[in-house]
Design a protein around this motif. Structure first.
Motif, PDB file in Angstrom:
ATOM      1  N   ASP A 108     -37.165 -15.177   0.729  1.00 32.62           N
ATOM      2  CA  ASP A 108     -37.509 -13.815   0.289  1.00 32.62           C
ATOM      3  C   ASP A 108     -36.212 -13.008   0.248  1.00 32.62           C
ATOM      4  N   LYS A 186     -44.089 -16.130   1.830  1.00 36.01           N
ATOM      5  CA  LYS A 186     -43.787 -15.484   0.554  1.00 36.01           C
ATOM      6  C   LYS A 186     -45.060 -15.256  -0.257  1.00 36.01           C
ATOM      7  N   ARG A 190     -46.492 -11.654  -1.454  1.00 38.04           N
ATOM      8  CA  ARG A 190     -46.805 -11.423  -2.877  1.00 38.04           C
ATOM      9  C   ARG A 190     -48.230 -10.921  -3.029  1.00 38.04           C
ATOM     10  N   GLN A 193     -48.588  -7.303  -2.136  1.00 36.28           N
ATOM     11  CA  GLN A 193     -48.048  -6.420  -3.160  1.00 36.28           C
ATOM     12  C   GLN A 193     -49.045  -6.219  -4.313  1.00 36.28           C
TER      13      GLN A 193
END
Length: 200
Positions: A108, A186, A190, A193
């Motif tokens: 990341d 990760k 994601r 988000q």
């Protein structure tokens, strides 16, 4: 199995060392030690093939995941995660190239946290190649051994090769666990988000 193979190699080494020092060793003891090495070798190869199949399936999956995390970040296409292992000579570095690209895609880069060190990848691969090379030399030396001293030397090389393989297996496990965790972290970031945040 590697550790059992080390014990078997050490037993052969002790017998040949005793013979080289002028001691007497029963033929039956030598025959048992040789049979034990043969059985251990067959079990090692069987487990290696089974583990290799599972590892390559995992390796292909994490390579495909890398495209989701960082599209076009990998030069080697996902098929190379399987094919690279079967390229003569090239299998000494192509899988490492795929592993390095997947590792970088799993980092990341936007996070302020300390980035994971590629040490598990580098040490695993160095030990994997070293084990393969030493194992080839040791196997040939053991097969061609004509005298007690040569057999003793070959048994010592086999012991070293099997010990290296055991350490390589530990670093392979560290590599698998770390890369899998990096990809899971990760993917979680994601997802957070993308999904709307709940109201306080």
């Amino acid at each position: 199995m590697d550790l059992l193979a080390v014990a078997s190699d050490a037993h052969v080494w002790r017998l040949t060392d005793e013979m080289a020092g002028g001691g007497t060793v029963e033929d039956a003891d030598l025959a048992r030690a040789d049979a034990l090495q043969v059985v251990g070798g067959v079990l090692q190869v069987t487990l290696l093939v089974a583990t290799a199949v599972v590892f390559i399936i995992w390796f292909h999956r994490v390579r495909r995941n890398a495209d989701f995390f960082a599209l076009d970040s990998c030069e080697m296409k996902s098929g190379w995660a399987i094919g690279a292992w079967f390229v003569p000579i090239g299998n000494l570095w192509l899988p490492r190239k795929v592993a390095g690209e997947v590792w970088n895609a799993g980092i990341d880069w936007d996070s302020e946290a300390r980035r994971p060190s590629p040490t598990p990848v580098n040490v695993w691969w160095a030990l994997f190649v070293a084990t393969w090379l030493v194992g080839r030399v040791a196997g040939s030396a053991y097969k061609d051994a004509a005298g007690v001293e040569e057999m003793k030397r070959a048994a010592g090389m086999m012991m070293f090769s099997d010990a290296l393989d055991a350490v390589a297996a530990v670093f392979a496990l560290l590599f698998v666990r770390k890369l899998t965790r990096m990809q899971l972290d990760k993917a979680t970031a994601r997802q957070e988000q993308i999904l709307p945040q709940p109201r306080p």
